[in-house]
Write a protein that holds these residues in place. Structure first.
Motif, PDB file in Angstrom:
ATOM      1  N   GLY A 192       0.811  -1.214   0.000  1.00  0.00           N
ATOM      2  CA  GLY A 192       0.000   0.000   0.000  1.00  0.00           C
ATOM      3  C   GLY A 192       0.843   1.263   0.000  1.00  0.00           C
ATOM      4  O   GLY A 192       0.423   2.301  -0.534  1.00  0.00           O
ATOM      5  N   ILE A 193       2.027   1.180   0.590  1.00  0.00           N
ATOM      6  CA  ILE A 193       2.939   2.334   0.585  1.00  0.00           C
ATOM      7  C   ILE A 193       3.347   2.657  -0.849  1.00  0.00           C
ATOM      8  O   ILE A 193       3.355   3.817  -1.271  1.00  0.00           O
ATOM      9  CB  ILE A 193       4.183   2.042   1.449  1.00  0.00           C
ATOM     10  N   ALA A 194       3.665   1.605  -1.617  1.00  0.00           N
ATOM     11  CA  ALA A 194       4.048   1.789  -3.016  1.00  0.00           C
ATOM     12  C   ALA A 194       2.882   2.353  -3.828  1.00  0.00           C
ATOM     13  O   ALA A 194       3.054   3.251  -4.660  1.00  0.00           O
ATOM     14  CB  ALA A 194       4.504   0.455  -3.602  1.00  0.00           C
ATOM     15  N   VAL A 195       1.682   1.837  -3.584  1.00  0.00           N
ATOM     16  CA  VAL A 195       0.496   2.305  -4.300  1.00  0.00           C
ATOM     17  C   VAL A 195       0.252   3.784  -4.009  1.00  0.00           C
ATOM     18  O   VAL A 195      -0.061   4.574  -4.909  1.00  0.00           O
ATOM     19  CB  VAL A 195      -0.736   1.460  -3.904  1.00  0.00           C
ATOM     20  N   ALA A 196       0.404   4.171  -2.731  1.00  0.00           N
ATOM     21  CA  ALA A 196       0.193   5.576  -2.351  1.00  0.00           C
ATOM     22  C   ALA A 196       1.224   6.490  -3.001  1.00  0.00           C
ATOM     23  O   ALA A 196       0.895   7.588  -3.459  1.00  0.00           O
ATOM     24  CB  ALA A 196       0.241   5.715  -0.832  1.00  0.00           C
ATOM     25  N   LEU A 197       2.479   6.036  -3.053  1.00  0.00           N
ATOM     26  CA  LEU A 197       3.526   6.842  -3.682  1.00  0.00           C
ATOM     27  C   LEU A 197       3.249   7.061  -5.160  1.00  0.00           C
ATOM     28  O   LEU A 197       3.346   8.178  -5.666  1.00  0.00           O
ATOM     29  CB  LEU A 197       4.890   6.172  -3.503  1.00  0.00           C
ATOM     30  N   LEU A 198       2.904   5.975  -5.854  1.00  0.00           N
ATOM     31  CA  LEU A 198       2.651   6.093  -7.293  1.00  0.00           C
ATOM     32  C   LEU A 198       1.392   6.914  -7.557  1.00  0.00           C
ATOM     33  O   LEU A 198       1.320   7.640  -8.552  1.00  0.00           O
ATOM     34  CB  LEU A 198       2.518   4.709  -7.927  1.00  0.00           C
TER      35      LEU A 198
END
Length: 362
Positions: free
Chosen positions: A275-281
């Protein structure tokens, strides 16, 4: 600003795919073939599209959880624990209560949301009252949830065949519905996708159209300025972490009662960290997070098909995702590239205009 964020996300995806193509070439694979089967794996037919949507659903919610906390100046790295505890609460409720599906499913979902909110509110209180950094406290909450589930599932909800997993949920307690599965030709898609989209719209509305959202964003932008303006910053920190936890709890409810119907012990849900990666992108924008999670869903579902079709290792898809996130995180570099491109375009336009003026003068 929002437009630049979208451009940066698209650039990150393109650069990540380019890096993946170079890796395929180095490893002796055809990048065109690899990407063809990667995207076919997630989008080839209705069944695979349904599986992509189902895979993207918990990612959408954990990404939304992280993004919401980012917007309010907090880093919610406790999404895996909140998701796990919310999912456990849903599983426990579904295995304990004997109610009709129309009543039991909403109860199961609400209990999961409540479980995640409780798990998120603890770091919020510690941050507001004692200035304990939310990264430290939320990581600790992850492991408390992990070991609690590790102990509680075999003790109270042990499966019939394996001690490492819970009993199977009855059909009346799951988010799976036959009509939706039939539309997507037997996919494991479930009602969770609708709940996730509703959550995206609600969070967008809270952040952009309400006084609470304004205060939360103001506190995240400048805590001392918000306090000086009379905003209840400490209360808002607790509310922010509670909402973020509730979103992760909903992700857990959907994962364990929709995408699956059991809970395994000894497994921290990877969707929490992803989810951290999804939020960043997604640039911490609710709508951006929705599209970002769908893109990741395609990669997750497609990597196995790519491996089966042209023997490209599925780990390469993970490398591509990691590279995309690396480029998305380097926003300063992206800003410089965008500024140079704009400057180049402006200079070129000025040269054309100057040339036209000289021709007219002659």
């Amino acid at each position: 600003m929002e437009k630049n964020q979208g451009i940066k996300s698209i650039m990150a995806v393109l650069l990540g795919l380019l890096a993946g193509a170079l890796l395929m070439l180095i490893m002796g694979f055809n990048p065109a073939e690899g990407y063809k089967y990667l995207f076919m794996g997630g989008l080839k037919n209705l069944e695979r599209i349904g599986n992509t949507l189902a895979t993207a659903t918990p990612l959408m919610l954990t990404g939304l959880s992280v993004a919401f906390a980012f917007k309010t100046g907090l880093f919610n790295i406790g999404t895996p624990g909140q998701m796990l505890f919310g999912g456990f609460c849903s599983i426990a409720t579904g295995l304990t209560l004997d109610l009709p599906k129309g009543i039991l499913v909403p109860v199961v979902v609400l209990v999961g949301i409540l479980g995640g909110a409780i798990w998120g509110i603890v770091p919020g209180i510690l941050k507001a009252k004692f200035n304990v950094h939310e990264v430290v406290s939320s990581i600790m909450m992850n492991w408390i949830a992990y070991w609690m589930v590790y102990y509680m599932v075999p003790l109270y909800f042990k499966g019939e065949f394996l001690e490492t997993e819970s009993k199977m949920l009855p059909e009346t307690a799951t988010l799976k519905v036959q009509w939706l599965s039939d539309i997507f030709k037997g996919s494991y898609i479930n009602l969770g996708i609708f709940l996730a989209i509703i959550a995206v719209l609600i969070i967008w509305f809270i952040l952009n159209k309400t006084v609470l959202g304004y205060e939360l964003r103001a506190g995240g932008f400048n805590r001392f300025g918000a306090e000086y303006a009379g905003m209840p910053v400490n209360r808002n920190i607790v509310i922010s972490m509670m909402i973020a936890g509730a979103l992760s709890g909903l992700a857990g409810a959907i994962q364990y009662t929709g995408n699956a119907n059991i809970m395994q012990i000894g497994v921290m849900p990877s969707q929490g960290f992803d989810g951290i990666a999804v939020a960043l992108l997604g640039a911490s924008n609710p709508i951006g997070v929705m599209f970002s999670s769908l893109f990741f869903g395609v990669l997750y579902v497609g990597k196995g098909f790519m491996n089966a079709a042209v023997k490209v290792p599925p780990e390469l898809a993970d490398t591509i995702m990691a590279t995309i996130i690396y480029f998305a995180a380097t926003s300063m570099v992206m800003d410089k590239v965008i500024k140079k491109l704009k400057k180049f375009k402006k200079d070129k336009s000025n040269k054309i205009n100057n040339s036209s003026e000289r021709v007219v003068e002659k």
